[in-house]
Design a protein around this motif. Structure first.
Motif, short mmCIF file in Angstrom:
data_model
loop_
_atom_site.label_atom_id
_atom_site.label_comp_id
_atom_site.label_asym_id
_atom_site.label_seq_id
_atom_site.Cartn_x
_atom_site.Cartn_y
_atom_site.Cartn_z
N VAL A 52 0.88 -1.18 0.00
CA VAL A 52 -0.04 0.11 -0.14
C VAL A 52 0.81 1.32 0.03
N SER A 53 0.66 2.08 -0.65
CA SER A 53 1.73 3.43 -0.91
C SER A 53 1.21 4.33 -0.05
N VAL A 54 2.04 5.19 0.43
CA VAL A 54 1.71 5.95 1.31
C VAL A 54 0.55 7.15 0.45
N GLU A 55 0.82 7.31 -0.78
CA GLU A 55 0.13 8.24 -1.54
C GLU A 55 -1.40 7.56 -1.39
N ASP A 56 -1.64 6.31 -1.66
CA ASP A 56 -2.88 5.76 -1.68
C ASP A 56 -3.53 5.96 -0.44
N LEU A 64 -7.63 14.27 4.64
CA LEU A 64 -6.05 14.29 4.44
C LEU A 64 -5.81 14.68 3.05
N VAL A 65 -6.45 14.61 1.90
CA VAL A 65 -6.26 15.12 0.81
C VAL A 65 -6.32 16.72 1.03
N VAL A 66 -7.17 17.25 1.60
CA VAL A 66 -7.38 18.87 1.70
C VAL A 66 -6.24 19.37 2.73
N GLU A 67 -5.84 18.69 3.61
CA GLU A 67 -4.78 19.06 4.51
C GLU A 67 -3.38 18.84 3.96
N VAL A 121 -8.93 22.63 7.92
CA VAL A 121 -10.25 21.86 7.91
C VAL A 121 -10.77 22.35 9.24
N VAL A 122 -12.35 22.67 9.05
CA VAL A 122 -12.87 22.94 10.22
C VAL A 122 -14.29 22.44 10.49
N GLY A 123 -14.17 21.20 10.08
CA GLY A 123 -15.51 20.27 10.15
C GLY A 123 -15.49 19.02 9.76
N GLU A 124 -16.39 17.99 9.59
CA GLU A 124 -16.45 16.86 9.34
C GLU A 124 -16.60 16.88 7.73
N GLY A 155 -11.42 4.65 -5.90
CA GLY A 155 -11.05 4.34 -4.52
C GLY A 155 -10.31 5.46 -3.92
N LEU A 156 -9.70 6.49 -4.72
CA LEU A 156 -9.02 7.45 -4.15
C LEU A 156 -9.76 8.88 -4.44
N TRP A 157 -9.57 9.84 -3.30
CA TRP A 157 -10.13 10.89 -3.53
C TRP A 157 -9.14 12.14 -4.22
N TYR A 158 -9.58 12.84 -4.94
CA TYR A 158 -9.09 13.82 -5.74
C TYR A 158 -9.77 15.24 -5.60
N LEU A 159 -9.20 16.58 -5.58
CA LEU A 159 -9.76 17.80 -5.56
C LEU A 159 -10.60 17.94 -6.92
N GLY A 160 -11.90 18.59 -6.64
CA GLY A 160 -12.66 18.76 -7.82
C GLY A 160 -13.06 20.07 -8.11
N GLN A 161 -13.29 20.79 -6.90
CA GLN A 161 -13.29 22.41 -6.79
C GLN A 161 -13.24 22.82 -5.43
N ILE A 162 -13.24 24.17 -5.48
CA ILE A 162 -12.99 25.19 -4.42
C ILE A 162 -14.12 26.21 -4.69
#
Length: 162
Positions: A52-56, A64-67, A121-124, A155-162
Motif C-alpha cells: 500500500v503506497s503512502v500516496e494511496d 487528508l487530501v485537503v490537508e 479543515v473546520v468540520g467533518e 477508490g481514491l479522493w481528488y480535488l474537484g472544486q473550491i
C-alpha cells in the motif's frame, strides 16, 4: 539466422544486468493478514504482506487530501499538488491552477502561500456517493470560509472544486 543464436543471449544478458541507477520504490505497509478460526485463534494467510503506497493511504481520506494542500503551502513543497487534481480533468479552473502552482510564476506561488498556508479543515467531511465536501477556513488571515469538493476515482479522493 545464425547470428540470432548469439544476438538473443546478448540481449538477454544486457537486459538482466543490474544498473547503478536506483528505481524509486513505494514504501510497503505491512498488514495483519490473518483469518480467525472457530476456536478464536488466528491463522496467517498466504499473502502476509500487502503493498500500500503512502500516496494511496492519504488519498483514502478526503480530509487528508485537503490537508495536503495546506501542508504544501506551509512547506513550499508543491510536488504533491500536481497529483491532487481529478485525473479525469473534471475540476474547476481555480483548482486546476492550484494543482499546477509548481509551474507558475513566483508571484502566483506567493499568492498560493498567502491563501493556503493558514488554512485548516473546520468540520467533518460530508460524503455523498462519489463526492465529498470538506469545510475549510483559508485566506491571508485564515478566516475565510469555503468548501473543498472532492471526487472519488478508483477508490481514491481528488480535488474537484473550491
Amino acid at each position: 539466422m545464425r547470428y540470432s543464436f548469439i544476438f538473443i543471449p546478448l540481449v538477454f544478458l544486457f537486459t538482466s544486468c543490474s544498473s547503478e541507477e536506483q528505481v524509486e520504490q513505494k514504501p510497503v505497509k505491512e498488514t495483519d493478514n490473518s483469518v480467525a478460526t472457530p476456536d478464536k485463534g488466528l491463522v496467517p494467510t498466504v499473502n502476509s504482506q500487502t503493498q500500500v503506497s503512502v500516496e494511496d493511504t492519504f488519498r483514502s481520506d478526503p480530509v487528508l487530501v485537503v490537508e495536503a494542500v495546506f501542508e504544501a503551502a506551509r512547506t513550499k513543497d508543491y510536488s504533491v499538488l500536481s497529483t491532487l487534481c481529478d485525473p479525469m480533468g473534471e475540476n474547476d479552473d481555480p483548482t486546476a491552477n492550484m494543482c499546477n502552482v509548481a509551474n507558475d510564476s513566483k508571484g502566483r506561488q506567493n499568492e498560493f502561500i498567502d491563501f493556503f498556508s493558514k488554512g485548516q479543515v473546520v468540520g467533518e467531511a460530508v460524503i455523498q456517493g462519489n463526492t465529498a465536501s470538506v469545510p475549510i477556513k483559508f485566506g491571508p488571515s485564515g478566516k475565510k470560509d469555503e468548501v473543498f469538493v472532492l471526487v472519488l476515482r478508483n477508490g481514491l479522493w481528488y480535488l474537484g472544486q473550491i
